[in-house]
Design a protein around this motif. Sequence first.
Motif, PDB file in Angstrom:
ATOM      1  N   SER A 115       0.836  -1.201   0.000  1.00  0.00           N
ATOM      2  CA  SER A 115       0.000   0.000   0.000  1.00  0.00           C
ATOM      3  C   SER A 115       0.871   1.251   0.000  1.00  0.00           C
ATOM      4  CB  SER A 115      -0.946  -0.014   1.202  1.00  0.00           C
ATOM      5  OG  SER A 115      -0.201  -0.068   2.370  1.00  0.00           O
ATOM      6  N   SER A 116       0.281   2.317  -0.471  1.00  0.00           N
ATOM      7  CA  SER A 116       0.967   3.611  -0.473  1.00  0.00           C
ATOM      8  C   SER A 116      -0.067   4.645  -0.043  1.00  0.00           C
ATOM      9  CB  SER A 116       1.498   3.914  -1.877  1.00  0.00           C
ATOM     10  OG  SER A 116       0.422   3.920  -2.773  1.00  0.00           O
ATOM     11  N   ASP A 117       0.357   5.879   0.139  1.00  0.00           N
ATOM     12  CA  ASP A 117      -0.620   6.906   0.556  1.00  0.00           C
ATOM     13  C   ASP A 117      -1.646   7.165  -0.548  1.00  0.00           C
ATOM     14  OD1 ASP A 117       0.598   7.574   3.122  1.00  0.00           O
ATOM     15  OD2 ASP A 117       2.270   8.262   1.905  1.00  0.00           O
ATOM     16  N   TYR A 118      -1.161   7.149  -1.789  1.00  0.00           N
ATOM     17  CA  TYR A 118      -2.058   7.361  -2.929  1.00  0.00           C
ATOM     18  C   TYR A 118      -1.716   6.363  -4.026  1.00  0.00           C
ATOM     19  CZ  TYR A 118      -2.928  11.838  -0.723  1.00  0.00           C
ATOM     20  OH  TYR A 118      -3.259  12.810   0.168  1.00  0.00           O
ATOM     21  N   ALA A 119      -2.730   5.917  -4.726  1.00  0.00           N
ATOM     22  CA  ALA A 119      -2.511   5.033  -5.870  1.00  0.00           C
ATOM     23  C   ALA A 119      -3.371   5.573  -7.020  1.00  0.00           C
ATOM     24  CB  ALA A 119      -2.921   3.612  -5.513  1.00  0.00           C
ATOM     25  N   TYR A 120      -2.731   5.818  -8.142  1.00  0.00           N
ATOM     26  CA  TYR A 120      -3.447   6.410  -9.288  1.00  0.00           C
ATOM     27  C   TYR A 120      -3.527   5.424 -10.434  1.00  0.00           C
ATOM     28  CZ  TYR A 120      -2.674  10.655  -6.710  1.00  0.00           C
ATOM     29  OH  TYR A 120      -2.656  11.592  -5.734  1.00  0.00           O
ATOM     30  N   TRP A 121      -4.737   5.170 -10.858  1.00  0.00           N
ATOM     31  CA  TRP A 121      -4.970   4.306 -12.006  1.00  0.00           C
ATOM     32  C   TRP A 121      -5.054   5.190 -13.253  1.00  0.00           C
ATOM     33  CZ3 TRP A 121      -4.522  -0.671 -12.757  1.00  0.00           C
ATOM     34  CH2 TRP A 121      -4.991  -1.203 -13.976  1.00  0.00           C
ATOM     35  N   SER A 122      -3.965   5.198 -14.045  1.00  0.00           N
ATOM     36  CA  SER A 122      -3.980   5.978 -15.288  1.00  0.00           C
ATOM     37  C   SER A 122      -3.746   5.043 -16.461  1.00  0.00           C
ATOM     38  CB  SER A 122      -2.898   7.074 -15.243  1.00  0.00           C
ATOM     39  OG  SER A 122      -3.106   7.918 -14.152  1.00  0.00           O
TER      40      SER A 122
END
Length: 182
Positions: free
Chosen positions: A58-65
């Motif tokens: 896990s990370s603080d934010y995960a972006y699906w692009s």
Amino acid sequence: MRPKAADMQCKDCVKVAVRVRPFNKRERDAGSRCIISMATNVITIQDPRNAATRRSFSSDYAYWSHSGFTRDRTGLFLPEEEGGRYAGQASVFQDLGEGILQNALQGYNATLLAYGQTGSGKSYSMVGYGPNKGLVPTLCDRLFQAIKGNQDRQCQVFFSMLEIYNEQVVDLLSRGSRAQGG
Ligand SMILES: Nc1ncnc2c1ncn2[C@@H]1O[C@H](COP(=O)(O)OP(=O)(O)OP(=O)(O)O)[C@@H](O)[C@H]1O
């Protein structure tokens, strides 16, 4: 006036974000399969040769692009449908840039670090291409707009941009110091 730590935008002040970019032409032509999945900020990597082997972190934010996007007439990448999961430059800026901007306006130093192999999307997220402006130019625009809008205050801005490539540090703001490749 010296800034106080309690006034900063976040408590721990280090945020880690992961972004998955779309396949490039080589990957599409090779019929590649995406082995990354995301649920909120948990990222899972699946070994394509062994369905039982997967790793999650896990990370603080995960972006699906990676998918679910369309391009408007100007070339701006947008979610295919309203509320879609595709994370464009604006949502990355909202999470990562906005806090840095507010802190910078209070006098705090900030560092943005992009890490990843060649072609993984570091420049795209940091600087951007064409209308898909990345974190740094958007931050600069907003910072200088805010300074312009507050003429009562005198501000000094210090900015540096470095690339570490093959263990060599390159000053990206200095003409002629560009490294070969990378
Ligand atoms: N989030 C994204 N959405 C759409 N396209 C992307 C995204 N991230 C990267 N790309 C595309 O992927 C390609 C590689 O990205 P980029 O140039 O940012 O990689 P890089 O990590 O900076 O590579 P290098 O280390 O070789 O400089 C570019 O064509 C870029 O437009």
